[in-house]
Each structure stands twice: as structure tokens, then as C-alpha cells.
Design a protein around this motif. Structure first.
Motif, PDB file in Angstrom:
ATOM      1  N   ALA A   9     -37.724   7.879 -57.798  1.00 25.20           N
ATOM      2  CA  ALA A   9     -36.735   7.827 -56.777  1.00 25.20           C
ATOM      3  C   ALA A   9     -36.766   8.869 -55.752  1.00 25.20           C
ATOM      4  O   ALA A   9     -36.509   8.227 -54.400  1.00 25.20           O
ATOM      5  N   ILE A  10     -37.428   9.988 -55.875  1.00 25.60           N
ATOM      6  CA  ILE A  10     -37.655  10.775 -54.854  1.00 25.60           C
ATOM      7  C   ILE A  10     -38.287  10.286 -53.589  1.00 25.60           C
ATOM      8  O   ILE A  10     -38.388  10.236 -52.437  1.00 25.60           O
ATOM      9  N   LEU A  11     -39.677   9.594 -53.993  1.00 24.64           N
ATOM     10  CA  LEU A  11     -40.643   8.654 -53.279  1.00 24.64           C
ATOM     11  C   LEU A  11     -39.667   7.964 -52.549  1.00 24.64           C
ATOM     12  O   LEU A  11     -39.743   7.709 -51.236  1.00 24.64           O
ATOM     13  N   PHE A  12     -39.063   6.878 -53.187  1.00 27.76           N
ATOM     14  CA  PHE A  12     -38.262   6.050 -52.551  1.00 27.76           C
ATOM     15  C   PHE A  12     -37.278   6.308 -51.506  1.00 27.76           C
ATOM     16  O   PHE A  12     -37.310   6.151 -50.402  1.00 27.76           O
ATOM     17  N   ALA A  13     -36.656   7.802 -51.832  1.00 30.45           N
ATOM     18  CA  ALA A  13     -35.871   8.299 -50.997  1.00 30.45           C
ATOM     19  C   ALA A  13     -36.537   8.593 -49.644  1.00 30.45           C
ATOM     20  O   ALA A  13     -36.261   8.771 -48.600  1.00 30.45           O
TER      21      ALA A  13
END
Lengths: 291, 305, 509
Positions: free
Chosen positions: B104-108
């Protein structure tokens, strides 16, 4: 008296905000929603608590009832008018969010000012408290607190307030620190002015600005938090119309009676959007270098 | 430097200690799980008998001391419901949450970088406005609501993606979006405002006047300096994502610690709740300490007070 | 020449082999279905997880001595016991099924039965389901390899229903594995073998080919994947995406959507899950029977059933569920009569009504909070101001047990159709009658428990039922239908009136 910012009256700020599209939109959204909620008892077509079981889950525009009334935005799971409940719900949500923001804002900034002004041990202790808070899995603790004490309005406001006070403390402290060492403050001290007076006259005006910016940004978050707490089962009690409660209760009907969750959800978005825009614009207007 | 690290670690331990004591008292003072474990028609005598067998009738101080004694040996206790060591349970669930959180953080990050930079570079243009609008919308929606909308759109209506649990790569898509959406919005806005501040700075003007290519100016000079405040926020977001996992995991039935903890809280499975609080607390402390350290290393102007 | 012939032969062989292989594959590939429930398993130890969805799973992995025959509730179905006789009012001899094997190959004998009972009856190490068995069963003794003798403390009519709850575990295997390991990978005699448990994800069960109870084995699923999904909308979405084949806890308003979809359909059944509003009869205003009766007259039950439950419930008089032994069909039903309600309130001294807090669970039962709110709304019409309070379940249950509630909305559900099970935790002074009990009803309850003759028992229940109706310790409401969503992989399946899903009853071919 010289301050960091050129002195302005509220009017000038207002006009400067209105000149920016974001500010205009933000102000319009928030003010109109707040106004609508204030006028709720006068403009709402129905009683927010009155159930009409036979009209349960009716789509927008349903009616007329035997008394000739219509449900402009449909009804909820117990046949209560959506439009009315949203109008009253904005009230409740605003009150909860405002109370939380107010409490955390005051507590946070006072602690921050004290910390910055007094320094030393007091400063260390308060800043450690802030650190501790950052290390806490707040959501868990909030859930535990409410699930095990009780989901009352006071508890929910308290939980939301505890979430966010650290931001205010940090910012207030930073502002205080930057002012404290300025010449005129030293001068004031040298002439024997009391600490309180210095605090009041010089520090407070400079702290208020960033705090208000943060408060407007936290306002939207507070409203969303209320919704999430309802989703987890520890939200406000029925039959209180609150936007978050309505979204959480209506979510299961999203494909059969979409208006029940979507409409309050949209209002939440508008409120949060408006508050966020307001905060952004205030920050831009008061000082672009302000963080 | 070493002294600073040591000091932070000591502080961390203190924090965790206070945390467990607080949560422990909260849990035990507000009721006990025995009645929830037994059938609904258990009599008061039967409940009392089970309570004694579980050791829950002891005074709270005794129970806490016992808990601490076990904790020191690395024993987090045994779940009342599952009859398994808490450590084993957490080991099964935690990786799933971490996996989801990291993605999720990567996506963000991947999404917010271009969005934030473009919005800043083309300030006050329609692009900026659109990006800010999307970003702010992302911060204006409760996560569970977004998750349900995603399920409705991509699962029920379009039948494109699976909606529950962990499985192949397809199972990750909706939960990642749901979990990372808020962080994307926040990071975009922070990056934008940070970039705006930097783009007006002197050294950028200098770089431009040197005739450097605009893209190089933006990416090499501006972005590097703009990222400092963003990194702090980014670090905080790691923690926020872990916390946001509660709603996402519940809606998508993701086998992670957020969902585990919610069910443990609602079932008064104290050892599991305490274990989760400890794990989360430790993670947070590690995260915050590392972020602070990275920040210190990156910006030599900051001293270690 | 020869060369060509050989090549042709080889081609024929290859073709035949391929066809044969395809045929084998077509036969051998089993059918897997996914069953989705709302709550997850705590432990696979059948004596330490009291949730009804877990008990449902245990029915598939283990067998009890007898099961309930839902077509004929008064006659138990033989399971691991094939016949039995009462040798005295308190002693039953069970003849066990021979040739049954545990999933790990060992033989099932009376040793296992005695071991199971001993474990559950052990006063020093209570299991969580001991609550159901220990007050009734005194001891179990082995008579021979396939015969046991079971002794109860006193004559107990609902004995066989109770026994259904106790799943038999293997003595040797359990002792070897220990309770913790057994709770992760249990061994039973049931229709499905507990193959794999990925915590929080799924449980995988594989058909036990040598099970004693198959009818039309070829029609039944070969592999069952069981998942637990807490969010209702996600459960339904899984039906649409094909991730689930049977989904439980479907709310009534989903029925039109599911039936409109071509692939899916609904299965419903009346059930033993009944609802009521309890009142604290020790304190005013509910210490006056007229007030309690007024409450009953004030509720338009059919309206709530029609609007909120969309017809998926059956109103019934009295305390029993419709399928219960002890159900009283002739007992009086309180019709909706708000005028009479107001009149009774005035007689009792409350002409202007009163204020009261109605506790309600939240999200634990279908439409629980909505129903409670609707009831509150209806009570307002007769002048009773109701504050609904719906905290999280632990707080609710704590206060219920402590007797703090004035009025509470609650459900009962049981795994066997006997009305004694409904009232045990609520109206029986001898067990738990927190908000109501009386010497008269207690005596009748004791009598009905100990009367083994079903006809005499029915008479006693008639008197008891009528007494409860007249005393009105509850606002009597309804039995809720169980609603399941099915995908087209399920060719036929009739759900039973409790929240158990018996995988061996599902037809997939």
C-alpha cells in the motif's frame, strides 16, 4: 508591537481567502452546510426520529404519504426521511468534530506554548509525552477504550481529541520558540513585563494562526473518524442522526438502497473537502512559509 | 550518536511498559472474557468455575505480575479462544498485514510522486486543481466506505477482481487501493506544498539561470530538497497504514493483525489484544525512531537534543 | 511395411491412452465448493468452541452419539450409536456402531466414548461445552467394546437433544497429540476429514470415503473450503464473483437481488432462532404484570416482520420456537391493540407512560438494531419513552448477566428442538432466571424435564406455556428464517432449522 506577521484584520484575511478559488469553495461549502444544519429544525420537512415502517428503504422522491409529504432524498432502514436526518446529522457531526478539534486544539496548543516558553524539564516531559503518543497504536487503544467503557458522546469526542492534540502541541511549541528569542520579547522581559503578559500579547497571536490551519485540516479527519468508529461498532448510539452512523448503517444496502450510505457519505466528503480547502487557503494566505 | 540511539531505545522500552500497563488495566478492569467463551446459557456458578480455572479471579495486580513475568521470558500468553500461544497466532497474521502495508505504501509513493510534482510545477492550473481535488477527496472518505465501493464496482458489477481474502496477485489489488488511498492523498498534498516552497527558493533560480534543463532542475534540485519534510510524513504514514488496515482487513476479510485484533477486542481475548498492542507499539517505536534517525542523517542542520 | 504397421499400432495405443487418461481425469477431478460463514473458528477442538458456526463445522468432522432428525424431531437419528434403551429413568444403554474408523485409521470403540465423556465431565479441567453436559450426565461406563451405559443425575427428557452437542473424540490419538495439537489438526469419524487450516484464510475439508453415513456419495462435494467473512456485503459479493457457493447470514433485502441474478438462488428455512424483548420483572415498572402485557399489546409484530424482515419470520405466541417440543399452538397470542395497551398502563398506574432504556445487540443478529429501534418507535406511540442503547457485545452481555437491564432485545437459538433449551438461560430459577422466575414455573419446568413420556410432557408444557404467556415476562416476537445464498454449483440442498450446514447433504452433481 511588531509581530512575525504584518497585522491584519479579519476582514482582510477573509477577502484574501475569497479571492482564491480554493478558499471561495471551501468557505462556501462549510458555511452553507453549517447554516443548513443550524436551520434544520425550521427547514427539515420531517421529524428525524419518526419511523415510517411501511415506507422503509424508499428511493428519493417517494411519496406522498397520507399527510401529503414526500421523501425528497428517500428513507432509511426504518422509514425515516433522509433529507431531515442529513440536515440534523450535519449538526451532530459538526458538533462532535468541532468539540474534538476545540478540545485537542486548546489542550495541545497550551501544552505546546508552555513547553516552548518554559523550556527545561517541562519541555522535555511534554515532548516525551508527544513521542509516546506517536508510538501508540491509537486505533487499537481507541477501540479498546470505547468497547470496554461505553460508546457515549463524551467518550467518542475524547477519543478523537486525544488522537490529534500532538500536532497542535508541536506547532505551538515551534512558533513559541521562534518568537521567544526575538529582540522585542527580550526587551519586554528586560523592562520587567510579566511572563503572562508576554504570552498573551506576543506569543498567542502567532500561535493562533498555525493552530487554526491545523484545526481546519483535522476537522475533516474528525468527521471521518466518527464514521469509522461507527463501522467498528463503537460509534454514537441510535437513533442519533450523525453522518458517520448513517454511512456505517447504510453500507449494507449500497446495492439495494444506495442513497442511505451514499448521501451522508457525499455530505461527509463535502464537509471534509470544504474544511481542507479552508485550511489550505488559510495557510497560503497567512504565510506560504508557514509549516 | 550512540548515546542518542541508546536514549531512544530506553525511552521506547519505557513507552512500551507504560502502554502494556495501561491497556492491561483497561482490559481487566472493564470485565472478563469468561462469559463470552461459554455458551449463552451458562449459569453464574458455571461461569465462576471457568473463571477460576482460567485464573481470572485473581486480583488484577497478581495477574499483571504474572503477565510481566511471562513476558520477560518472551511468552506472550495463550489466547483464551484459540488455545494457542499468542506468539504463534501473531506470527501467522502479522506477515499478511505487513505485506499489505508495504504494498500500500509503495502504491501511495509511486502514485503521489508524479501527482505531487506535476501539481506543484503547474501550479493553479486545471491539472493542479484536479490533482488536489482527487487528493483531498481521498482524505475525505472513510476507508471502509471506499473498500465497499471498490467491491461493488470491481467485484459485483464488473466481476473483474476477487473481493475476499488473500490468494493470487489479483487478491491484492482492491485492498491495496483501499488501504493506500488516504496515504496517496496525503503524500500528494504534502509533496506539492513542499515542492512549491522549494521551487521559489534561491538555489532553484540559480540552477535555472545556469541554463540547466527544466526537468533536471525539478528532479535533481527541487525534488531532493522537497523530499525532506515528505519523508517525515512518509514515515508516519507507515504507521497510519498499519492502523488503517483494521477497516480494510475487516471488509476484505484479509487474514491480518488488524482484523485479528478487532475480533479479539470484541471477544475480550486479552492476551491477543495485549500481544497485538505490543507488536504494534514496538513496530511504531522502531518506525518513528528510524525515521527520526534518517531525518537527522539527511539534514545536518538538526542536532540531537 | 512392418514399419508402417508398427507406427499405426503406436498411434492407436497413444490415442486410446489419451482417451483413457481424459476419462480418468474427468472422473477423478472432484468438485470443490466454498462455504462462507460469518464467524471464524476459534479452535478445532470440538469441546472448546461454543460458537454455532463452529459446532456446524464439528458436525462434519466428528459424529455425536445421536443426531436430530429434523423431519421427525422427537425421534433421534442414530449416529455413532445405532440403538439404545432406557434401563431405568436415569440410565440409558447405547449400542455403538461397529466398523467405524477414525480418520487416522484406528477403530472406533466404546473406549473413545467413555474418554470423551470423562473429559467433558472432569470437574478440575472444565471444557467450554461442559456447561451443556456436566449438569445432566453423571457418568458413562463401558459395558463392552461396543456398548456403553450412561447415567444421568435425574430423569431428563431432552437428553438426546443435548447429546447431539457432544462430539466424540478418539482417545488414543487425542492423548498422543495433546489438546493443543489436536485443536489444530483434529481427527474424527465424520463425513469430512479436516485437512488443512490456514488461520484467517480457510479450512480445507476432504470427503471421508469410508464414512458410515453416506447416501448418494457420488452427488456430494469432494472438497469443501470453509471461509469466514465478517463483512456482510463482502459475503454477498463473493457469491457474485464466484468466490463462494454457499453463504450464510444473508439479510432479507438481498433476496430479490440474488434471485434476479441468473446463476444464484436463495434457500430459506424457518428456524429455532427466536427473538424476544425481555423485561426486568423485579423492578418497576415491569414488576406489574399488566405493564408487561401492555408492552405485548403495543407491538405490531407482523408489521415489523413484513417491513424489516420482509416476511422472513414467523410470529409465534409464547416462549417456544415453532419446531420445539413443548410448543403450544393453542396458547394465546397478544394481538396488536395499542388502546388496550394504554388502558392496561393506566390501570397499573402509568397513564402517562414512563421512560425506559432498551438494550440491544448490534450486528450480532440479522437486523437486530433495526428491530430494536422499530420496537422502540412503536412503544413511543403508547407513551413509553424508550432510549435504545446498543454497545458492543461484551458490554451488553456483562450487563445482561449482572441483571442491570430494564428491557433488552435478545435472541435465543438452540441446536436441538426442545423448548427447555430456550428457557433454561432466561426463565428457570434453578438454572438462570435473572430477570424472571417464579416457584410455580420452576416447579413445572422441573416436572417437564423429568417427564420422559412425550404425551404427558406435552401436557405439562401446555400448562407451562400458557402460564408464561399470561405472565408475559417477555414481549414475545418471532422465529427468524435462516437465509442462505447459493451458487449454481449447488444442485440441491435443504438447510436445516439451525445454523448448521451438513456438507454431506449438499448435492453438487
Amino acid at each position: 508591537m511588531k509581530t512575525l506577521f504584518p497585522s491584519k484584520t479579519k476582514d482582510t484575511t477573509l477577502i484574501r481567502m475569497l479571492r482564491r478559488p480554493k478558499g471561495f469553495i471551501g468557505l462556501t461549502l462549510v458555511l452553507s452546510l453549517a447554516l443548513a444544519s443550524l436551520l434544520a429544525p425550521f427547514i427539515a420537512p420531517h421529524d428525524p426520529l419518526k419511523q415510517n415502517l411501511r415506507w422503509r428503504n424508499s428511493p428519493p422522491g417517494s411519496g406522498p404519504t397520507p399527510d401529503g409529504k414526500y421523501f425528497l432524498l428517500g428513507t432509511d432502514q426504518l422509514g425515516r426521511d433522509m433529507l431531515t436526518r442529513i440536515l440534523y446529522g450535519v449538526r451532530v457531526s459538526i458538533v462532535v468534530a468541532l468539540a474534538a478539534v476545540f478540545i485537542s486544539g486548546i489542550v495541545g496548543s497550551v501544552l505546546g506554548i508552555v513547553s516552548g516558553f518554559l523550556g527545561g524539564i517541562v519541555d522535555t516531559v511534554i515532548m516525551r509525552l508527544v513521542d509516546i503518543q506517536l508510538s501508540l497504536p491509537l486505533f487499537l487503544i481507541a477501540m479498546v477504550w470505547i468497547a470496554f467503557t461505553s460508546p457515549s458522546l463524551a467518550n467518542i469526542v475524547a477519543v478523537i481529541a486525544i488522537w490529534t492534540w500532538t500536532q497542535y502541541a508541536r506547532v505551538a511549541r515551534a512558533s513559541t520558540l521562534s518568537i521567544r528569542n526575538m529582540d522585542f520579547v527580550e526587551a519586554a522581559r528586560a523592562t520587567g513585563a510579566s511572563a503572562l503578559w508576554i504570552l498573551f500579547k506576543h506569543i498567542r497571536p502567532n500561535v493562533i494562526a498555525p493552530v487554526i490551519v491545523i484545526a481546519s485540516l483535522q476537522f475533516g479527519r474528525a468527521i471521518i473518524l466518527e464514521a469509522t468508529l461507527s463501522f467498528l461498532g463503537v460509534g454514537l448510539q441510535p437513533p442519533t442522526p450523525a453522518l458517520g452512523v448513517m454511512v456505517a448503517n447504510g453500507r449494507q444496502y449500497i446495492d439495494t438502497a444506495w442513497w442511505q450510505a451514499t448521501m451522508p457519505g457525499v455530505v461527509i466528503m463535502l464537509l471534509a473537502l470544504g474544511a481542507n480547502f479552508l485550511g489550505d487557503t488559510l495557510r497560503d494566505v497567512w504565510d506560504p512559509r508557514l509549516h | 550518536m550512540l548515546a542518542y540511539i541508546a536514549k531512544r531505545i530506553l525511552q521506547a522500552l519505557f513507552v512500551l511498559f507504560v502502554l502494556t500497563a495501561f491497556v492491561f488495566s483497561l482490559l481487566h478492569l472493564s470485565g472478563d472474557p469468561t462469559a463470552l467463551l461459554l455458551p449463552a446459557d451458562a449459569t453464574p456458578e458455571q461461569i465462576q468455575q471457568m473463571r477460576e480455572w482460567l485464573g481470572l479471579d485473581q486480583p488484577i495486580v497478581v495477574q499483571y505480575i504474572r503477565y510481566l513475568a511471562r513476558l520477560v521470558h518472551g511468552d506472550l500468553g495463550c489466547s483464551y479462544r484459540m488455545n494457542l500461544p499468542v506468539l504463534v497466532i501473531i506470527r501467522e497474521f502479522l506477515p499478511n498485514t505487513l505485506l499489505l502495508g508495504v504494498f500500500a505504501i509503495l502504491f501511495a509513493t509511486l502514485l503521489s510522486l508524479p501527482l505531487g510534482v506535476i501539481a506543484a510545477v503547474k501550479r493553479d492550473s486545471p491539472v493542479d486543481f484536479a490533482a488536489t481535488l482527487i487528493a483531498t477527496l481521498g482524505q475525505s472518505m472513510p476507508t471502509f466506505w471506499l473498500a465497499i465501493l471498490l467491491i461493488l464496482a470491481f467485484g459485483v458489477k464488473l466481476r473483474l477482481l476477487p473481493v475476499s481474502g488473500i490468494g493470487g496477485w489479483k487478491h491484492f489489488i482492491l485492498p491495496i487501493i483501499s488501504l493506500g488511498w488516504y496515504s496517496t492523498a496525503l503524500l500528494t498534498r504534502v509533496l506539492r506544498s513542499s515542492m512549491l516552497e522549494v521551487l521559489n527558493a534561491d538555489y532553484v533560480m540559480v540552477a535555472r539561470s545556469k541554463g540547466l534543463h527544466e526537468a533536471s532542475v525539478i528532479l535533481k534540485h527541487a525534488l531532493r530538497n522537497a523530499s525532506l519534510p515528505v519523508i517525515t510524513v512518509w514515515g508516519l504514514q507507515l504507521g497510519a497504514v498499519l492502523m488503517g488496515s483494521v477497516a480494510t482487513e475487516t471488509v476484505f476479510a484479509w487474514p491480518g493483525i488488524g482484523r485479528l485484533t478487532v475480533e479479539a477486542v470484541l471477544g475480550r481475548d486479552y492476551p491477543v489484544v495485549l500481544g497485538a498492542v505490543l507488536v504494534f507499539g514496538t513496530l511504531f517505536v522502531l518506525l518513528n525512531t528510524s525515521v527520526d534517525l534518517v531525518y537527522c542523517l539527511l539534514d545536518p542542520r538538526i542536532s540531537y537534543t | 511395411m512392418i514399419y508402417r504397421r508398427i507406427v499405426r499400432e503406436i498411434w492407436v495405443v497413444v490415442l486410446l491412452a489419451t482417451l483413457f487418461g481424459l476419462w480418468v481425469f474427468g472422473q477423478g477431478s472432484g468438485i470443490t465448493i466454498t462455504v462462507v460463514r460469518a464467524t471464524d473458528l476459534w479452535t478445532a477442538d470440538p469441546h472448546n468452541d461454543t460458537q454455532v458456526t463452529s459446532q456446524s463445522l464439528f458436525h462434519n468432522v466428528f459424529d455425536p452419539l445421536v443426531r436430530v432428525d429434523w423431519n421427525n424431531p422427537t425421534k433421534p437419528l442414530p449416529a455413532l450409536a445405532i440403538s439404545w434403551e432406557y434401563v431405568s429413568d436415569t440410565t440409558v444403554v447405547f449400542h455403538l456402531r461397529q466398523g467405524v474408523k477414525w480418520h487416522d485409521g484406528r477403530d472406533f470403540t466404546s473406549e473413545d466414548v467413555k474418554f470423551t465423556f470423562d473429559r467433558v465431565l472432569d470437574k478440575d479441567n472444565p471444557t467450554k461445552i461442559s456447561v451443556w453436559i456436566a449438569p445432566i450426565v453423571k457418568r458413562v461406563d463401558i459395558i463392552d467394546r461396543y456398548t456403553i451405559k450412561l447415567e444421568t443425575y435425574r430423569p431428563y427428557a431432552p437428553l438426546f437433544g443435548r447429546l447431539e452437542v457432544l462430539k466424540i473424540i478418539p482417545k488414543q490419538t487425542f492423548l498422543e497429540m495433546g489438546p493443543e495439537a489436536f485443536g489444530q489438526k483434529p481427527v474424527g469419524t465424520g463425513a469430512y476429514v479436516f485437512d488443512e487450516w490456514k488461520k484467517g484464510e480457510y479450512i480445507r475439508l476432504v470427503a471421508n470415503e469410508s464414512w458410515w453415513g453416506w447416501t448418494h456419495r457420488e452427488k456430494r462435494p469432494d472438497v469443501v473450503i470453509r471461509k469466514s467473512i465478517p463483512e456482510e456485503f463482502t459475503r454477498y459479493a463473493m457469491l457474485e464473483t464466484g468466490e463462494a457457493d454457499i453463504v450464510g447470514m444473508i439479510p432479507p433485502e438481498r433476496i430479490p437481488t440474488i434471485e434476479a441474478s441468473g446463476r444464484l438462488r436463495i434457500a430459506t428455512t424457518p428456524s429455532t432462532r427466536g427473538f424476544f424483548v425481555g423485561m426486568n420483572t423485579w423492578k418497576p415498572p415491569f414488576d406489574d404484570v399488566r405493564v408487561r402485557q401492555a408492552m405485548n399489546y403495543a407491538i405490531d409484530k407482523q408489521l415489523i416482520v413484513d417491513t424489516i424482515l420482509l416476511g422472513q419470520a414467523t410470529v409465534h405466541p409464547g416462549v417456544c420456537s415453532l419446531s420445539d417440543a413443548g410448543y403450544c399452538p393453542v396458547c394465546m397470542m397478544y394481538e396488536y391493540n395499542p388502546d388496550k395497551a394504554r388502558q392496561l398502563l393506566a390501570e397499573a398506574g402509568y397513564p402517562n407512560g414512563f421512560e425506559v432504556t432498551l438494550w440491544s445487540p448490534r450486528g450480532k443478529y440479522i437486523k437486530d438494531l433495526e428491530t430494536a429501534e422499530a420496537i422502540a418507535g412503536q412503544l413511543e406511540e403508547i407513551g413509553v419513552k424508550v432510549n435504545v442503547y446498543a454497545p458492543a457485545w461484551p458490554e451488553y452481555w456483562d450487563n445482561f448477566l449482572a441483571g442491570n437491564m430494564e428491557m433488552y432485545f435478545l435472541s435465543y437459538g438452540g441446536s436441538f428442538p426442545d423448548c427447555d433449551d430456550r428457557i433454561g438461560g432466561h426463565l428457570d430459577g434453578a438454572r438462570r432466571g435473572i430477570y424472571y422466575n417464579s416457584p410455580y414455573s420452576d416447579a413445572l419446568i422441573k416436572l417437564e424435564q423429568e417427564t420422559l413420556d412425550p404425551e404427558k410432557r406435552a401436557l405439562i408444557w401446555g400448562a407451562l406455556g400458557q402460564y408464561f404467556v399470561q405472565q408475559a415476562p417477555w414481549i414475545f416476537l418471532w422465529d427468524l428464517n435462516l437465509i442462505y445464498g447459493l451458487s449454481d454449483k449447488i444442485k440441491a440442498w435443504e438447510p436445516v432449522p439451525v445454523e448448521h450446514i451438513y456438507y454431506w447433504q449438499i448435492e453438487v452433481r
